[in-house]
Motif scaffolding. Structure first.
Motif, PDB file in Angstrom:
ATOM      1  N   VAL A 184     -12.812 -17.937  12.285  1.00 45.15           N
ATOM      2  CA  VAL A 184     -12.811 -17.916  10.815  1.00 45.15           C
ATOM      3  C   VAL A 184     -14.251 -17.827  10.295  1.00 45.15           C
ATOM      4  N   ARG A 185     -15.164 -18.546  10.947  1.00 42.22           N
ATOM      5  CA  ARG A 185     -16.562 -18.505  10.491  1.00 42.22           C
ATOM      6  C   ARG A 185     -17.158 -17.104  10.636  1.00 42.22           C
ATOM      7  N   THR A 186     -16.727 -16.386  11.633  1.00 43.81           N
ATOM      8  CA  THR A 186     -17.225 -15.017  11.802  1.00 43.81           C
ATOM      9  C   THR A 186     -16.591 -14.093  10.763  1.00 43.81           C
ATOM     10  N   ALA A 187     -15.325 -14.337  10.471  1.00 43.80           N
ATOM     11  CA  ALA A 187     -14.589 -13.421   9.590  1.00 43.80           C
ATOM     12  C   ALA A 187     -14.867 -13.675   8.108  1.00 43.80           C
ATOM     13  N   CYS A 188     -15.214 -14.906   7.744  1.00 41.62           N
ATOM     14  CA  CYS A 188     -15.354 -15.252   6.326  1.00 41.62           C
ATOM     15  C   CYS A 188     -16.821 -15.459   5.951  1.00 41.62           C
ATOM     16  N   ARG A 189     -17.194 -14.932   4.784  1.00 45.15           N
ATOM     17  CA  ARG A 189     -18.582 -15.032   4.302  1.00 45.15           C
ATOM     18  C   ARG A 189     -18.718 -16.143   3.268  1.00 45.15           C
ATOM     19  N   PRO A 190     -19.795 -16.929   3.347  1.00 50.50           N
ATOM     20  CA  PRO A 190     -20.047 -17.895   2.269  1.00 50.50           C
ATOM     21  C   PRO A 190     -20.669 -17.183   1.066  1.00 50.50           C
ATOM     22  N   LEU A 191     -20.471 -17.734  -0.112  1.00 47.14           N
ATOM     23  CA  LEU A 191     -21.156 -17.213  -1.301  1.00 47.14           C
ATOM     24  C   LEU A 191     -22.651 -17.464  -1.152  1.00 47.14           C
ATOM     25  N   GLU A 192     -23.465 -16.536  -1.665  1.00 50.54           N
ATOM     26  CA  GLU A 192     -24.922 -16.691  -1.535  1.00 50.54           C
ATOM     27  C   GLU A 192     -25.528 -17.180  -2.843  1.00 50.54           C
ATOM     28  N   ALA A 193     -26.367 -18.224  -2.745  1.00 49.14           N
ATOM     29  CA  ALA A 193     -27.001 -18.790  -3.951  1.00 49.14           C
ATOM     30  C   ALA A 193     -27.837 -17.738  -4.670  1.00 49.14           C
ATOM     31  N   ALA A 194     -28.424 -16.794  -3.921  1.00 50.77           N
ATOM     32  CA  ALA A 194     -29.260 -15.773  -4.563  1.00 50.77           C
ATOM     33  C   ALA A 194     -28.441 -14.918  -5.526  1.00 50.77           C
ATOM     34  N   ARG A 195     -27.133 -14.824  -5.273  1.00 47.99           N
ATOM     35  CA  ARG A 195     -26.283 -13.985  -6.131  1.00 47.99           C
ATOM     36  C   ARG A 195     -25.518 -14.806  -7.171  1.00 47.99           C
ATOM     37  N   HIS A 196     -25.481 -16.125  -6.999  1.00 45.15           N
ATOM     38  CA  HIS A 196     -24.727 -16.990  -7.923  1.00 45.15           C
ATOM     39  C   HIS A 196     -25.589 -18.222  -8.230  1.00 45.15           C
ATOM     40  N   PRO A 197     -26.384 -18.162  -9.302  1.00 50.94           N
ATOM     41  CA  PRO A 197     -27.348 -19.227  -9.585  1.00 50.94           C
ATOM     42  C   PRO A 197     -26.740 -20.633  -9.616  1.00 50.94           C
ATOM     43  N   ILE A 198     -25.466 -20.744 -10.008  1.00 44.81           N
ATOM     44  CA  ILE A 198     -24.858 -22.082 -10.093  1.00 44.81           C
ATOM     45  C   ILE A 198     -24.875 -22.783  -8.727  1.00 44.81           C
ATOM     46  N   LEU A 199     -24.903 -22.005  -7.637  1.00 46.33           N
ATOM     47  CA  LEU A 199     -24.897 -22.606  -6.302  1.00 46.33           C
ATOM     48  C   LEU A 199     -26.218 -23.307  -5.987  1.00 46.33           C
ATOM     49  N   ALA A 200     -27.282 -22.909  -6.703  1.00 46.06           N
ATOM     50  CA  ALA A 200     -28.568 -23.574  -6.498  1.00 46.06           C
ATOM     51  C   ALA A 200     -28.654 -24.848  -7.344  1.00 46.06           C
ATOM     52  N   GLN A 201     -27.786 -24.917  -8.369  1.00 43.21           N
ATOM     53  CA  GLN A 201     -27.844 -26.073  -9.288  1.00 43.21           C
ATOM     54  C   GLN A 201     -26.824 -27.156  -8.936  1.00 43.21           C
ATOM     55  N   ARG A 202     -25.748 -26.785  -8.297  1.00 43.10           N
ATOM     56  CA  ARG A 202     -24.662 -27.737  -8.000  1.00 43.10           C
ATOM     57  C   ARG A 202     -24.324 -27.686  -6.515  1.00 43.10           C
ATOM     58  N   THR A 203     -23.886 -28.836  -6.006  1.00 37.93           N
ATOM     59  CA  THR A 203     -23.442 -28.865  -4.608  1.00 37.93           C
ATOM     60  C   THR A 203     -22.053 -28.227  -4.515  1.00 37.93           C
ATOM     61  N   ARG A 204     -21.678 -27.841  -3.291  1.00 36.28           N
ATOM     62  CA  ARG A 204     -20.336 -27.300  -3.077  1.00 36.28           C
ATOM     63  C   ARG A 204     -19.291 -28.337  -3.525  1.00 36.28           C
ATOM     64  N   ARG A 205     -19.593 -29.607  -3.253  1.00 35.14           N
ATOM     65  CA  ARG A 205     -18.666 -30.671  -3.621  1.00 35.14           C
ATOM     66  C   ARG A 205     -18.426 -30.679  -5.136  1.00 35.14           C
ATOM     67  N   GLU A 206     -19.499 -30.462  -5.899  1.00 34.02           N
ATOM     68  CA  GLU A 206     -19.339 -30.415  -7.366  1.00 34.02           C
ATOM     69  C   GLU A 206     -18.589 -29.150  -7.781  1.00 34.02           C
ATOM     70  N   ILE A 207     -18.961 -28.029  -7.174  1.00 35.64           N
ATOM     71  CA  ILE A 207     -18.317 -26.755  -7.540  1.00 35.64           C
ATOM     72  C   ILE A 207     -16.802 -26.856  -7.337  1.00 35.64           C
ATOM     73  N   TYR A 208     -16.382 -27.465  -6.240  1.00 37.24           N
ATOM     74  CA  TYR A 208     -14.951 -27.537  -5.918  1.00 37.24           C
ATOM     75  C   TYR A 208     -14.364 -28.923  -6.211  1.00 37.24           C
ATOM     76  N   ASP A 209     -15.116 -29.766  -6.916  1.00 37.32           N
ATOM     77  CA  ASP A 209     -14.656 -31.100  -7.305  1.00 37.32           C
ATOM     78  C   ASP A 209     -13.946 -31.806  -6.145  1.00 37.32           C
ATOM     79  N   ASP A 210     -14.662 -31.863  -5.034  1.00 35.37           N
ATOM     80  CA  ASP A 210     -14.104 -32.567  -3.859  1.00 35.37           C
ATOM     81  C   ASP A 210     -12.747 -32.012  -3.433  1.00 35.37           C
ATOM     82  N   GLY A 211     -12.577 -30.712  -3.609  1.00 36.59           N
ATOM     83  CA  GLY A 211     -11.319 -30.080  -3.173  1.00 36.59           C
ATOM     84  C   GLY A 211     -10.178 -30.254  -4.159  1.00 36.59           C
ATOM     85  N   ARG A 212     -10.459 -30.766  -5.371  1.00 37.15           N
ATOM     86  CA  ARG A 212      -9.369 -31.010  -6.322  1.00 37.15           C
ATOM     87  C   ARG A 212      -8.986 -29.771  -7.144  1.00 37.15           C
TER      88      ARG A 212
END
Ligand code: SAM
Length: 290
Positions: free
Chosen positions: A13-41
């Motif tokens: 799965v890690r080979t097949a799936c790409r993570p979002l890049e902070a360089a292309r989505h500024p919010i990723l540099a400002q918030r943690t993944r946990r905040e972005i996905y609200d702890d999976g909620r």
């Protein structure tokens, strides 16, 4: 190896799936993944990233009156109330209003949020012509393909008010889904209501009489699905249960990288023409079966 039968492992799965890049989505540099996905909620991919894209498209003003339709656990409701200073009517079918009110109180915006539980097809206690915007994240396909419902929602908007959706979709309009997309645990029924940004644009214009201002595939809309898988896999410790439970979706996401249909995300925003009467008279009433 055949995608349909390849044994799924964390490494695969890690080979097949790409993570979002902070360089292309500024919010990723400002918030943690946990905040972005609200702890999976958040219930579907994108989380805060989609909410922020909708807020940017809508340019909401403090004091605006907004309906957050199919708001799930209310993260988007809290986000719009805190970030934009708007008053939000938060409607969801499955999630109790008390849970969303508690989230609003925790964020200090309980006075800006009216939480309701119910089915939009039964109507919402909002006067016609009174809303500045209706937002819908990852839920519009559940009810929004019905023509009468689109007209009903339009009737709730002020002239110049906007309906904006951000959600999973197919990049292509496709008649017959390949077998890989049928072997799911019930979601296949939902895929019948998945459409491209262009389809939603035509539906908004033809059946809602809205002037479409934005109809686009969200940049990296396909990667949103892949990043969501990586986040949920990490949270689950890549357990066999996670891989078993999510296998059908992971295979469909990966399929889309080289063949049709491709799962991605779209953003569509339509505006109610100012020439229409503010009180909504002449528009469909809730339950109009046409
Ligand atoms: C995939 S979830 C997305 C929830 C949330 N927006 C998110 O992104 O986490 C779809 C939501 O739509 C709601 N929903 C489905 N049909 C509905 C209806 N007829 N009226 C109101 N809400 C509905 C469900 O209760 C569910 O919470």
């Amino acid at each position: 190896m055949e995608l349909a039968t390849a044994p799924l492992t964390e490494a695969w799965v890690r080979t097949a799936c790409r993570p979002l890049e902070a360089a292309r989505h500024p919010i990723l540099a400002q918030r943690t993944r946990r905040e972005i996905y609200d702890d999976g909620r958040w219930m579907a991919p994108g989380g805060l990233l989609l909410a922020e894209r909708l807020a940017d498209a809508l340019q909401l003003q403090p004091g605006d009156r907004v309906l957050d339709l199919g708001c799930g656990r209310g993260q988007s409701t809290v986000f719009f109330a805190t970030r934009c200073g708007v008053d939000v009517i938060s409607l969801d079918l499955w999630i109790p209003a008390s849970e969303r009110l508690a989230a609003a109180a925790m964020a200090g915006v309980a006075d800006r949020v009216t939480a309701l539980q119910g089915d939009i097809a039964r109507g919402v206690p909002v006067e016609a012509g009174s809303l500045d915007a209706i937002v819908c994240l990852q839920a519009f396909h559940c009810f929004g393909t019905a023509r009468w419902l689109l007209r009903y929602l339009t009737s709730l908007l002020k002239p110049g008010g906007r309906l904006a959706i951000a959600q999973g979709c197919f990049r292509q309009e496709i008649e017959d889904l390949p077998p890989l997309f049928r072997a799911t645990d019930g979601w296949n029924a939902e895929y019948a209501k998945y459409h491209s940004a262009g389809w939603w644009q035509r539906h908004f214009e033809a059946n809602g009489a809205l002037t479409v201002r934005v109809a686009m595939e969200i940049p990296d809309g396909d990667v949103l699905w892949e990043d969501d898988v990586l986040y949920r896999g990490d949270r689950a410790g890549w357990s066999p249960q996670f891989l078993e439970r999510s296998g059908w979706l992971i295979r469909q996401i990966v399929h889309g990288r080289t063949a049709e249909p491709s799962l991605t995300h779209c953003l569509v925003m339509g505006e109610k023409p100012t020439g229409l009467r503010a009180d909504g008279s002449g528009w469909a009433k809730c339950g109009d079966p046409s």
